[in-house]
Write an enzyme that holds these catalytic residues in place. Structure first.
Site, PDB file in Angstrom:
ATOM      1  N   SER A 125       0.688  -1.182  -0.018  1.00 12.90           N
ATOM      2  CA  SER A 125       0.111   0.020   0.027  1.00 12.90           C
ATOM      3  C   SER A 125       0.927   1.339  -0.219  1.00 12.90           C
ATOM      4  O   SER A 125       1.998   1.319   0.706  1.00 12.90           O
ATOM      5  CB  SER A 125      -1.021   0.148   1.187  1.00 12.90           C
ATOM      6  OG  SER A 125      -1.498   1.116   1.163  1.00 12.90           O
ATOM      7  N   GLU A 127       0.183   3.526   1.446  1.00 12.37           N
ATOM      8  CA  GLU A 127       0.050   4.085   3.172  1.00 12.37           C
ATOM      9  C   GLU A 127       1.391   3.994   4.041  1.00 12.37           C
ATOM     10  O   GLU A 127       1.744   4.590   4.733  1.00 12.37           O
ATOM     11  CB  GLU A 127      -0.955   3.445   3.780  1.00 12.37           C
ATOM     12  CG  GLU A 127      -2.394   4.135   3.504  1.00 12.37           C
ATOM     13  CD  GLU A 127      -2.715   5.389   3.978  1.00 12.37           C
ATOM     14  OE1 GLU A 127      -2.268   5.760   4.950  1.00 12.37           O
ATOM     15  OE2 GLU A 127      -3.371   6.096   3.027  1.00 12.37           O
ATOM     16  N   TYR A 149      -2.715   1.001   9.903  1.00 12.67           N
ATOM     17  CA  TYR A 149      -2.902   0.010   8.706  1.00 12.67           C
ATOM     18  C   TYR A 149      -1.460  -0.034   7.698  1.00 12.67           C
ATOM     19  O   TYR A 149      -0.793  -0.957   7.358  1.00 12.67           O
ATOM     20  CB  TYR A 149      -3.881   0.679   7.812  1.00 12.67           C
ATOM     21  CG  TYR A 149      -4.090   0.031   6.264  1.00 12.67           C
ATOM     22  CD1 TYR A 149      -4.788  -1.113   6.168  1.00 12.67           C
ATOM     23  CD2 TYR A 149      -3.576   0.726   5.422  1.00 12.67           C
ATOM     24  CE1 TYR A 149      -4.838  -1.757   4.927  1.00 12.67           C
ATOM     25  CE2 TYR A 149      -3.557   0.187   3.987  1.00 12.67           C
ATOM     26  CZ  TYR A 149      -4.282  -0.855   3.697  1.00 12.67           C
ATOM     27  OH  TYR A 149      -4.328  -1.436   2.558  1.00 12.67           O
ATOM     28  N   HIS A 179      -7.219   3.013  -5.472  1.00 14.78           N
ATOM     29  CA  HIS A 179      -7.805   2.443  -6.510  1.00 14.78           C
ATOM     30  C   HIS A 179      -9.333   2.151  -6.228  1.00 14.78           C
ATOM     31  O   HIS A 179      -9.658   1.538  -5.243  1.00 14.78           O
ATOM     32  CB  HIS A 179      -6.955   1.192  -7.254  1.00 14.78           C
ATOM     33  CG  HIS A 179      -6.670   0.143  -6.374  1.00 14.78           C
ATOM     34  ND1 HIS A 179      -5.736   0.356  -5.070  1.00 14.78           N
ATOM     35  CD2 HIS A 179      -7.228  -0.910  -6.081  1.00 14.78           C
ATOM     36  CE1 HIS A 179      -5.711  -0.721  -4.612  1.00 14.78           C
ATOM     37  NE2 HIS A 179      -6.538  -1.673  -5.185  1.00 14.78           N
TER      38      HIS A 179
END
Length: 319
Positions: A125, A127, A149, A179
């Protein structure tokens, strides 16, 4: 016929990936913690539920993972399982870390232990990067995650890298930026915006309450991104790839496009609610997907404006 196991087949990416692999002639096994009780709504929506062999697998349980791999003997395994909401990870940090990090480790260790020639895709990710300012991240950008996360995804990324180097496993991570698609649940802000705008256009008197609408993200189209996952496992050598459109927009721009699609002015219907602000957040997300284009031959086919319109069209059709 190649066999593929998708862990997390009931989610957005899992469903689109299953559709892609079926179209390519794979025998697709879809993993879920309880395959007998799960709804698999997304597979139903795509019309492929009967074509996917559903299996119960708990990737937090090493024995469950090993038994499933030994029974199916898949050629490819796609790890898309685990808690998938950044916002929810602040409320459920332990479950988030365990479902992503421990689950990934169990898959890696089970593949190593089994000795089967399995290629593993791991869902990374953006992130992981945290806030890079206006500098576009690439595969060499350091990780500085700003959410539970992101921390969990960063841990899983390094587990994959470690097993690839230490045990020569074919294991690749796709570092995917945002996405979206109609298969997103409403806890994701893009679907929340689309659903509310369509309800308002149909006569609802509600206001849409959102948090920080000045954040900026690179939004792509989920069906484009699952093709990149597949391409990573078709390479001669495993590697990590950043997947994004390369175009960043503010959330308020996404909101504007969605409301324009239903002939409304977003400013008449959107209010900011401080309760939706996160303890820490990423102000901007910028990406450089050059490596994916050069080595995979992959390039995003849909930018934010097109994604918003596709989601609105689907939402209106289902009302």
């Amino acid at each position: 016929m190649k066999k593929a196991l998708i862990c997390g087949v009931s989610g957005q990416d899992g469903a689109y990936l299953a559709q892609l692999l079926l179209d390519k002639g794979y025998q697709v096994f879809g993993g879920s913690r309880d395959a007998q009780m799960a709804s698999f709504r997304n597979l139903e929506k795509l019309g492929i539920r009967k074509d996917v062999s559903l299996v119960s697998i708990n990737i937090n349980d090493f024995r469950s993972v090993l038994q499933t791999l030994q029974k199916i003997k898949p050629y490819e395994v796609y790890n898309l399982a685990g808690q998938s909401s950044v916002g929810l990870s602040f409320e459920q940090p332990v479950e988030t870390l365990e479902s992503i990090s421990v689950g990934t480790l169990n898959l890696l260790e089970a593949i190593r232990f089994s000795g089967l020639p399995i290629k593993l895709y791991n869902a990374g990710s953006s992130e992981c990067f945290g806030d890079t300012g206006s500098a576009p991240a690439d595969e060499e950008t350091p990780f500085r995650p700003r959410s539970p996360y992101g921390v969990a995804k960063a841990a899983a990324f390094w587990q994959v890298a470690n097993y690839r180097e230490a045990y020569q496993l074919f294991a690749s991570t796709g570092i995917l930026f945002n996405h979206e698609s109609p298969l997103r649940p409403e806890r994701f802000v893009t679907k929340k915006i689309v659903a509310a705008a369509c309800r308002i256009a149909k006569g609802s008197q509600e206001n849409l309450k959102l948090g920080n609408i000045d954040i900026a993200r690179d939004w792509g189209w989920a069906p484009d991104y699952v093709e990149a996952m597949w391409l990573m496992l078709q390479q001669s050598q495993p590697d990590d790839y950043l997947i994004a459109t390369g175009h960043t927009c503010k959330l308020k721009d996404f909101i504007r496009v969605v409301f324009e699609c239903v002939n409304l002015n977003w400013e008449d219907h959107v209010v900011t609610d401080a309760s939706f602000f996160r303890p820490t957040d990423i102000a901007e997300g910028h990406a450089n997907p050059r490596k994916a284009k050069e080595k995979l031959g992959w390039e995003a086919q849909h930018k934010m404006e097109h994604v918003a319109r596709l989601m609105v069209d689907d939402q209106l059709a289902s009302m």
